[in-house]
Design a protein around this motif. Structure first.
Motif, PDB file in Angstrom:
ATOM      1  N   MET A   1       0.844  -1.174   0.000  1.00 37.35           N
ATOM      2  CA  MET A   1       0.000   0.000   0.000  1.00 37.35           C
ATOM      3  C   MET A   1       0.885   1.230   0.000  1.00 37.35           C
ATOM      4  SD  MET A   1      -3.141  -1.107   0.074  1.00 37.35           S
ATOM      5  CE  MET A   1      -4.004   0.387   0.389  1.00 37.35           C
ATOM      6  N   PRO A   2       0.508   2.257  -0.723  1.00 38.24           N
ATOM      7  CA  PRO A   2       1.294   3.495  -0.683  1.00 38.24           C
ATOM      8  C   PRO A   2       1.346   4.021   0.740  1.00 38.24           C
ATOM      9  CG  PRO A   2      -0.367   3.557  -2.427  1.00 38.24           C
ATOM     10  CD  PRO A   2      -0.639   2.331  -1.597  1.00 38.24           C
ATOM     11  N   GLY A   3       2.512   4.367   1.212  1.00 37.94           N
ATOM     12  CA  GLY A   3       2.661   4.944   2.542  1.00 37.94           C
ATOM     13  C   GLY A   3       2.726   3.932   3.674  1.00 37.94           C
ATOM     14  N   ALA A   4       2.585   2.647   3.382  1.00 41.56           N
ATOM     15  CA  ALA A   4       2.617   1.629   4.436  1.00 41.56           C
ATOM     16  C   ALA A   4       4.055   1.389   4.881  1.00 41.56           C
ATOM     17  CB  ALA A   4       2.005   0.321   3.944  1.00 41.56           C
ATOM     18  N   ALA A   5       4.233   1.187   6.185  1.00 46.46           N
ATOM     19  CA  ALA A   5       5.559   0.882   6.711  1.00 46.46           C
ATOM     20  C   ALA A   5       5.986  -0.504   6.249  1.00 46.46           C
ATOM     21  CB  ALA A   5       5.528   0.937   8.239  1.00 46.46           C
ATOM     22  N   LEU A   6       7.283  -0.701   6.095  1.00 44.54           N
ATOM     23  CA  LEU A   6       7.781  -2.016   5.707  1.00 44.54           C
ATOM     24  C   LEU A   6       7.347  -3.052   6.728  1.00 44.54           C
ATOM     25  CD1 LEU A   6      11.388  -1.193   4.491  1.00 44.54           C
ATOM     26  CD2 LEU A   6       9.412  -1.813   3.106  1.00 44.54           C
ATOM     27  N   GLY A   7       6.939  -4.214   6.247  1.00 45.05           N
ATOM     28  CA  GLY A   7       6.519  -5.294   7.126  1.00 45.05           C
ATOM     29  C   GLY A   7       5.076  -5.197   7.563  1.00 45.05           C
ATOM     30  N   MET A   8       4.392  -4.138   7.166  1.00 45.25           N
ATOM     31  CA  MET A   8       2.998  -3.964   7.559  1.00 45.25           C
ATOM     32  C   MET A   8       2.185  -3.664   6.298  1.00 45.25           C
ATOM     33  SD  MET A   8       3.239  -2.788  11.352  1.00 45.25           S
ATOM     34  CE  MET A   8       1.544  -2.981  11.376  1.00 45.25           C
ATOM     35  N   GLY A   9       1.088  -4.363   6.140  1.00 43.60           N
ATOM     36  CA  GLY A   9       0.249  -4.111   4.989  1.00 43.60           C
ATOM     37  C   GLY A   9       0.903  -4.482   3.674  1.00 43.60           C
ATOM     38  N   GLN A  10       1.736  -5.488   3.701  1.00 42.57           N
ATOM     39  CA  GLN A  10       2.389  -5.919   2.468  1.00 42.57           C
ATOM     40  C   GLN A  10       1.339  -6.383   1.463  1.00 42.57           C
ATOM     41  OE1 GLN A  10       5.887  -5.696   1.837  1.00 42.57           O
ATOM     42  NE2 GLN A  10       5.487  -4.362   3.576  1.00 42.57           N
ATOM     43  N   ASP A  30      -1.850  -8.423   3.238  1.00 52.93           N
ATOM     44  CA  ASP A  30      -1.599  -9.259   4.415  1.00 52.93           C
ATOM     45  C   ASP A  30      -2.129  -8.609   5.686  1.00 52.93           C
ATOM     46  OD1 ASP A  30      -0.314 -11.169   2.892  1.00 52.93           O
ATOM     47  OD2 ASP A  30       1.685 -10.365   3.293  1.00 52.93           O
ATOM     48  N   THR A  31      -2.257  -9.427   6.734  1.00 56.05           N
ATOM     49  CA  THR A  31      -2.717  -8.931   8.027  1.00 56.05           C
ATOM     50  C   THR A  31      -1.753  -7.883   8.573  1.00 56.05           C
ATOM     51  OG1 THR A  31      -1.612 -10.730   9.173  1.00 56.05           O
ATOM     52  CG2 THR A  31      -3.929 -11.057   8.615  1.00 56.05           C
ATOM     53  N   GLY A  32      -2.310  -6.948   9.333  1.00 60.28           N
ATOM     54  CA  GLY A  32      -1.517  -5.892   9.945  1.00 60.28           C
ATOM     55  C   GLY A  32      -2.313  -4.613  10.021  1.00 60.28           C
ATOM     56  N   THR A  33      -1.718  -3.614  10.630  1.00 62.01           N
ATOM     57  CA  THR A  33      -2.320  -2.295  10.761  1.00 62.01           C
ATOM     58  C   THR A  33      -1.357  -1.286  10.168  1.00 62.01           C
ATOM     59  OG1 THR A  33      -3.474  -2.944  12.776  1.00 62.01           O
ATOM     60  CG2 THR A  33      -3.199  -0.588  12.403  1.00 62.01           C
ATOM     61  N   PHE A  34      -1.871  -0.394   9.335  1.00 63.07           N
ATOM     62  CA  PHE A  34      -1.005   0.592   8.690  1.00 63.07           C
ATOM     63  C   PHE A  34      -1.821   1.793   8.238  1.00 63.07           C
ATOM     64  CE2 PHE A  34      -2.552  -2.396   5.586  1.00 63.07           C
ATOM     65  CZ  PHE A  34      -2.920  -1.611   4.510  1.00 63.07           C
ATOM     66  N   ARG A  35      -1.142   2.904   8.032  1.00 66.28           N
ATOM     67  CA  ARG A  35      -1.739   4.115   7.463  1.00 66.28           C
ATOM     68  C   ARG A  35      -1.354   4.194   5.998  1.00 66.28           C
ATOM     69  NH1 ARG A  35      -4.140   7.845   9.516  1.00 66.28           N
ATOM     70  NH2 ARG A  35      -3.361   9.378   8.047  1.00 66.28           N
ATOM     71  N   THR A  36      -2.217   4.820   5.213  1.00 68.41           N
ATOM     72  CA  THR A  36      -1.920   5.013   3.805  1.00 68.41           C
ATOM     73  C   THR A  36      -2.597   6.273   3.290  1.00 68.41           C
ATOM     74  OG1 THR A  36      -1.908   3.938   1.635  1.00 68.41           O
ATOM     75  CG2 THR A  36      -3.853   3.594   2.994  1.00 68.41           C
ATOM     76  N   THR A  37      -2.057   6.813   2.212  1.00 73.84           N
ATOM     77  CA  THR A  37      -2.650   7.952   1.521  1.00 73.84           C
ATOM     78  C   THR A  37      -2.744   7.599   0.045  1.00 73.84           C
ATOM     79  OG1 THR A  37      -1.742   9.535   3.097  1.00 73.84           O
ATOM     80  CG2 THR A  37      -2.402  10.398   0.949  1.00 73.84           C
ATOM     81  N   GLN A  38      -3.959   7.724  -0.506  1.00 74.05           N
ATOM     82  CA  GLN A  38      -4.188   7.453  -1.921  1.00 74.05           C
ATOM     83  C   GLN A  38      -3.476   8.487  -2.780  1.00 74.05           C
ATOM     84  OE1 GLN A  38      -5.694   4.309  -1.622  1.00 74.05           O
ATOM     85  NE2 GLN A  38      -7.077   4.935  -3.225  1.00 74.05           N
TER      86      GLN A  38
END
Length: 96
Positions: A1-10, A30-38
């Motif tokens: 996902m754009p803006g997702a931290a590595l290892g999260m939201g792959q 994948d499972t996880g919690t992350f922030r993103t910006t379209q």
């Protein structure tokens, strides 16, 4: 996902069509919690499998599960909480 931290939201994505103005494809998150910006595009998501919640910075909440659909506006930003790997069909309309 754009803006997702590595290892999260792959994600894994496959673009099926792109003409410079629109695109379609499939995506798995994948499972996880992350922030993103379209980016500068409207994005329509149809959930095929999985379980997640997305919460926009404007406070709007979408519960995602098989058969649900959501449209995210251009420049949407927020948080994804993916409890079970999500599989989506995706359609984008890019800003002109």
């Amino acid at each position: 996902m754009p803006g997702a931290a590595l290892g999260m939201g792959q994600t894994r994505s496959l673009t099926l069509y792109f003409d410079g103005r629109t695109s379609t494809g499939i995506r798995e998150i994948d499972t996880g919690t992350f922030r993103t910006t379209q980016g500068p595009y409207l994005e329509f998501l149809h959930v095929v499998a999985g379980d997640a919640t997305i919460v926009g910075d404007d406070g709007e909440v979408h519960e995602l599960g098989p058969g649900t659909a959501v449209t995210l506006r251009s420049e949407w930003s927020g948080r994804w909480v993916v409890r079970e790997t999500v599989r989506l069909t995706v359609a984008r309309v890019y800003a002109s």
